[in-house]
Design a protein around this motif. Structure first.
Motif, PDB file in Angstrom:
ATOM      1  N   ASP A 314       0.545  -1.153   0.345  1.00  0.00           N
ATOM      2  CA  ASP A 314       0.463   0.119   0.028  1.00  0.00           C
ATOM      3  C   ASP A 314       1.058   1.150  -0.033  1.00  0.00           C
ATOM      4  O   ASP A 314       0.477   2.341  -0.295  1.00  0.00           O
ATOM      5  CB  ASP A 314      -0.967  -0.252   0.888  1.00  0.00           C
ATOM      6  N   ASN A 315       1.601   1.392   0.946  1.00  0.00           N
ATOM      7  CA  ASN A 315       2.816   2.255   0.288  1.00  0.00           C
ATOM      8  C   ASN A 315       3.302   3.181  -0.706  1.00  0.00           C
ATOM      9  O   ASN A 315       3.756   3.917  -0.417  1.00  0.00           O
ATOM     10  CB  ASN A 315       3.886   2.488   1.818  1.00  0.00           C
ATOM     11  N   LEU A 316       3.297   2.004  -1.249  1.00  0.00           N
ATOM     12  CA  LEU A 316       4.539   2.278  -2.878  1.00  0.00           C
ATOM     13  C   LEU A 316       2.977   2.472  -3.930  1.00  0.00           C
ATOM     14  O   LEU A 316       2.943   2.566  -5.185  1.00  0.00           O
ATOM     15  CB  LEU A 316       5.360   0.857  -3.050  1.00  0.00           C
ATOM     16  N   HIS A 317       1.525   2.412  -4.166  1.00  0.00           N
ATOM     17  CA  HIS A 317       0.935   2.458  -4.706  1.00  0.00           C
ATOM     18  C   HIS A 317       0.838   4.495  -4.706  1.00  0.00           C
ATOM     19  O   HIS A 317       1.029   5.755  -4.065  1.00  0.00           O
ATOM     20  CB  HIS A 317      -0.857   2.722  -4.058  1.00  0.00           C
ATOM     21  N   PRO A 318       0.628   4.757  -5.990  1.00  0.00           N
ATOM     22  CA  PRO A 318       0.634   6.088  -6.455  1.00  0.00           C
ATOM     23  C   PRO A 318      -0.879   6.179  -6.126  1.00  0.00           C
ATOM     24  O   PRO A 318      -1.675   5.460  -5.877  1.00  0.00           O
ATOM     25  CB  PRO A 318       0.867   5.928  -7.722  1.00  0.00           C
ATOM     26  N   PRO A 319      -0.706   8.235  -5.903  1.00  0.00           N
ATOM     27  CA  PRO A 319      -2.977   8.126  -6.364  1.00  0.00           C
ATOM     28  C   PRO A 319      -2.939   8.003  -7.207  1.00  0.00           C
ATOM     29  O   PRO A 319      -3.583   8.246  -7.919  1.00  0.00           O
ATOM     30  CB  PRO A 319      -2.288  10.022  -5.741  1.00  0.00           C
ATOM     31  N   VAL A 320      -4.036   7.467  -7.092  1.00  0.00           N
ATOM     32  CA  VAL A 320      -5.016   6.575  -8.283  1.00  0.00           C
ATOM     33  C   VAL A 320      -6.184   7.103  -8.377  1.00  0.00           C
ATOM     34  O   VAL A 320      -5.664   7.735  -9.983  1.00  0.00           O
ATOM     35  CB  VAL A 320      -5.294   5.560  -7.298  1.00  0.00           C
ATOM     36  N   ALA A 321      -6.789   8.257  -7.390  1.00  0.00           N
ATOM     37  CA  ALA A 321      -7.676   9.585  -8.486  1.00  0.00           C
ATOM     38  C   ALA A 321      -6.893  10.359  -8.942  1.00  0.00           C
ATOM     39  O   ALA A 321      -7.808  10.752 -10.167  1.00  0.00           O
ATOM     40  CB  ALA A 321      -8.669   9.949  -6.951  1.00  0.00           C
ATOM     41  N   VAL A 322      -5.829  10.379  -8.644  1.00  0.00           N
ATOM     42  CA  VAL A 322      -5.139  12.110  -9.512  1.00  0.00           C
ATOM     43  C   VAL A 322      -5.089  11.184 -11.050  1.00  0.00           C
ATOM     44  O   VAL A 322      -5.069  11.954 -11.906  1.00  0.00           O
ATOM     45  CB  VAL A 322      -3.896  12.895  -8.466  1.00  0.00           C
TER      46      VAL A 322
END
Length: 472
Positions: A314-322
């Motif tokens: 989870d800490n390596l996820h990019p900001p999905v919504a943007v």
């Protein structure tokens, strides 16, 4: 009041704000410089004064845009020392020389010939003046090449090692420059610049056609712009597809965010057209999707499995919504550009390209579309790389300077105020220049004999040349 805010987030916002202002000017000047070279080449070849009149009109606008691009670029480099000194220290041995090459090979070339292009026609003659225009256009492309090499290395680092001080050091400059994503990013960005310029030129031509200002000049620039849209838009969509496949190979988390794939799809992934990313629940709410189409696009197989963000911590996820929405804005505008190009081709076939008011109105509305698409693409690229500054190698949180939050907030507020004042005024001036296309000096220019080009400009080009001097 600033203590509750994160210095890293503020520094990212500051860099995003300044780069968003900066990128629209090079995106415009890269395409416009090439357009100026084409106009002058046509003037020399066809001996038709209308091309020189258009050249004089657009060179004024180019000079203003070029100047604002230079100024906004200086501010960005300033931030490397203030907000991102750790990144500068660690990546400097690789990034520094590439940025230096950009200045030596591109900016000096542009600056050296710019004065000749703007004011030298009567002093150096038509052929040498064309050489200067060509070198300015060539310089903008070289500049884009070096800057894209830097950014591409940060996206897909290659050809480097680490020294004892923890710095990235170049081991193979060829691999550093021609890293895995560089060719795709360069082609995609240069085509984006050409499309951006084409739709600005097309909007100005369409505006003046609707106002019946300088009909021959207006028709010429609108026709040239629509040819560019018709030819380049489908090529850009194809180039974007290749770029996406390359991104899937080297930055899979970015593609997962772009596609909205929180979960893996072992039997074929759907193409989610629209929806609302729900990061807390790790799903796309109210999704409108086409089954298995994403697997077909990305893997060329309806049933090909596609991994989702559930395979990444989870800490390596990019900001999905943007990333999810910026990608859709970019793609949507790309297809709208293709639609305008095909519409203009149909009107050209029917002989109504110059008289179709609805096409002209649509072209005027699409004038800023290229800038929006470039910004959306840049957001997709940069936000999709998070949480890294150098993908897979250096976290953004580990790249920030040891700077206090209030200091970053204060400089961000100052940038916002100054940028909107300075660049707002510059943009307003450019729009005024676009509105004041000189009228045809002869009422029967459309049907009468075409003037041949000479070194001495006619009344219209002389007026615009004076505007160039004033703008400079």
């Amino acid at each position: 009041m600033f203590e509750s805010l994160d210095a890293t987030l503020l520094a990212r916002i500051q860099f995003a704000f300044t780069v968003s202002f900066h990128i629209i000017f090079p995106a415009f000047s890269i395409g416009l410089a090439s357009y100026l070279a084409v106009l002058e080449a046509l003037w020399l070849w066809k001996k038709d004064q209308v091309y020189m009149d258009l050249f004089n009109f657009w060179k004024t606008i180019f000079a203003v845009a070029f100047g604002m691009g230079v100024v906004s670029g200086i501010v960005m480099s300033y931030q490397f020392g203030t907000n991102w000194s750790v990144f500068s220290d660690k990546a400097g041995p690789v990034i520094g020389p590439l940025m230096g090459y950009e200045v030596l090979t591109a900016f000096f070339l542009e600056a050296g010939f710019l004065g000749v292009m703007l004011f030298g026609l009567h002093r150096v003659g038509p052929k040498l003046h064309f050489l200067a225009t060509f070198m300015v256009a060539f310089g903008t492309l070289i500049s884009a090449t070096w800057i894209l090499a830097v950014n591409s290395w940060m996206q897909t680092p290659a050809g480097f090692g680490m020294n004892e001080a923890g710095q990235f050091i170049p081991l193979d400059w060829w691999k550093v420059i021609f890293n895995p994503s560089f060719p795709y990013r360069l082609v995609h960005m240069v085509l984006a610049a050409y499309l951006t310029t084409a739709f600005v030129v097309g909007a100005v031509g369409a505006w003046h056609l609707l106002k019946n200002t300088a009909p021959r000049r207006s028709r010429t620039m609108f026709s040239m712009a629509m040819w560019m849209a018709t030819i380049v838009a489908p090529i850009q969509i194809l180039a974007g597809d290749f770029h996406g496949l390359n991104t899937l190979e080297h930055q899979p988390a970015k593609v997962m965010a772009m596609e909205g794939h929180y979960q893996s799809h072992p039997d074929g992934a759907p193409l989610i057209l629209f929806g609302i990313p729900n990061t807390a629940e790790k799903r796309i709410d109210y999704a409108i999707e086409i089954p298995k189409l994403s697997s077909l696009i990305l893997k060329h197989d309806l049933n090909a499995p596609l991994a989702g963000l559930d395979t990444i911590p989870d800490n390596l996820h990019p900001p999905v919504a943007v990333v999810f929405w910026s990608f859709r804005v970019m793609v949507g505008i790309g297809f709208a550009m293709l639609g305008i190009g095909l519409w203009s081709l149909w009107c050209r076939y029917r002989g109504t390209l110059d008289s179709s008011d609805w096409l002209h109105r649509a072209a005027v509305l699409m004038g800023p579309a290229g800038f929006v698409a470039v910004l959306a693409g840049w957001i997709t690229t940069e936000v999709g790389r998070q949480p890294y500054t150098i993908y897979g190698q250096l976290l953004t949180a580990d790249s920030i300077s040891p700077v206090a939050t209030p200091a970053v907030a204060a400089s961000l507020i100052a940038f916002i105020i100054v940028y909107f004042l300075v660049f707002g005024a510059g943009t307003f001036y450019i729009l005024r220049l676009m509105k004041r296309l000189p009228r045809d000096p002869m009422p029967d220019l459309e049907d009468g004999p075409i003037r041949t080009a000479g070194i001495t400009p006619g009344p219209a080009s002389g007026h615009t040349h004076g505007s160039a001097h004033h703008g400079h």
